[in-house]
Design an enzyme around this catalytic site. Structure first.
Site, mmCIF file in Angstrom:
data_model
loop_
_atom_site.group_PDB
_atom_site.id
_atom_site.type_symbol
_atom_site.label_atom_id
_atom_site.label_comp_id
_atom_site.label_asym_id
_atom_site.label_seq_id
_atom_site.Cartn_x
_atom_site.Cartn_y
_atom_site.Cartn_z
ATOM 1 N N SER A 1 0.689 -1.007 0.161
ATOM 2 C CA SER A 1 -0.085 0.140 -0.086
ATOM 3 C C SER A 1 0.646 1.152 -0.167
ATOM 4 C CB SER A 1 -1.026 0.132 1.220
ATOM 5 O OG SER A 1 -1.852 0.880 0.849
ATOM 6 N N ASP B 1 -5.399 -3.949 -2.374
ATOM 7 C CA ASP B 1 -4.339 -3.564 -1.627
ATOM 8 C C ASP B 1 -3.521 -4.821 -0.893
ATOM 9 O OD1 ASP B 1 -3.156 -2.532 1.185
ATOM 10 O OD2 ASP B 1 -4.320 -0.782 0.590
#
Length: 284
Positions: A55, A163
């Site tokens: 991320s 993610d």
């Protein structure tokens, strides 16, 4: 060749150093703490050889692998129009805008970065972790940062990715796979508000978001990072949200990342010294 000449050549040989790895965790705007930690490392002359991230950690990590300093990255953050950026925090937004923002700083492919780097994402169909260490850098980073339901999944190699935090939030084990002998991890979510302390509305919103999310957190999504790290930095970001892009919050998070790294510097230096002895003893 005489004995003296042979001894002289032995001592002239360059002694091997350990490969140092840095694993940067997920956390959205809390990534400012990563920049603070990098500043502390720069001041102490500590440079990492391989970098991984999930991320926001993947974005900071790729910039570091490219050669940007913490000051450079602060400049990039300050150049962003926060108001325009915040407008994109809406359900299932397309991350194309982020790819366009990153492209000028991270053009080209991951293989072209000066230092070995890998991002981590999660497959939207199988919920499995996905290693991203080849292909277009900016594309890999937005896939690693596509947190649902705020953003849509990102297609990479025929897979819809989300993610990386869902499957490996601090990919220290990937640093090991890239050859790191000593790994420092950074956990941006070490201090979070327990569910029982959250208000009823907050819990309801959280449940609704979970219902809309196509991927789920794996049981070991964080523990595997701790298991593979020699040192885990844990800045206290308890009072901040991953979406808090206000200037005061970002400055405070930067400072907390800096202070946490500074507080652990001697431990890290000692660990590097021990890793150096291990590596050199193997080369004898």
């Amino acid at each position: 060749m005489g004995l003296f000449s042979r001894l002289k050549n032995i001592f002239r040989r360059e002694k091997p150093n350990p490969v140092l790895g840095l694993a940067l965790g997920s956390g959205g705007a809390k990534g400012m703490a990563h920049l603070g930690a990098l500043k502390a490392f720069e001041e102490e002359g500590i440079s990492f050889d391989v970098i991984t991230g999930a991320s926001i950690g993947s974005i900071v990590g790729a910039l570091y692998a490219k050669g940007y300093t913490s000051s450079d990255m602060i400049g990039i953050v300050e150049s962003l129009n926060r108001r325009e950026f915040s407008k994109n925090f809406r359900p299932f937004a397309d991350l194309g805008f982020a790819e366009q923002l990153l492209e000028p700083y991270l053009e080209g492919d991951i293989e072209q970065l000066p230092k070995p780097f890998a991002a981590w994402a999660t497959d939207g169909h199988t919920n499995e972790g996905v290693l991203l260490n080849t292909g277009k850098t900016a594309r890999a980073l937005i896939a690693s940062a596509a947190i649902p339901p705020f953003f849509r999944g990102v297609e990479v190699g025929g897979r819809l990715l989300y993610d990386g935090a869902f499957s490996n939030s601090i990919p220290a084990d990937v640093c090991r796979q890239l050859g790191a002998d000593y790994v420092v991890g950074v956990d941006l979510s070490a201090f979070v508000r327990p569910e029982e302390e959250k208000g009823r509305l907050t819990r309801l919103i959280g449940s609704a978001i979970t219902a809309l999310t196509p991927v789920r957190y794996l049981d070991d999504c964080k523990s595997r990072g701790y298991d593979a790290s020699d040192v885990m930095l844990r800045p206290d970001l308890y009072e901040y949200a991953a979406t808090d892009v206000s200037r005061p919050a970002m400055e405070a998070m930067f400072e907390r990342g800096y202070r946490e790294a500074k507080a652990r510097i001697e431990e890290i230096k000692q660990g590097i010294e021990e890793a150096t002895r291990r590596v050199r003893s193997k080369k004898r």
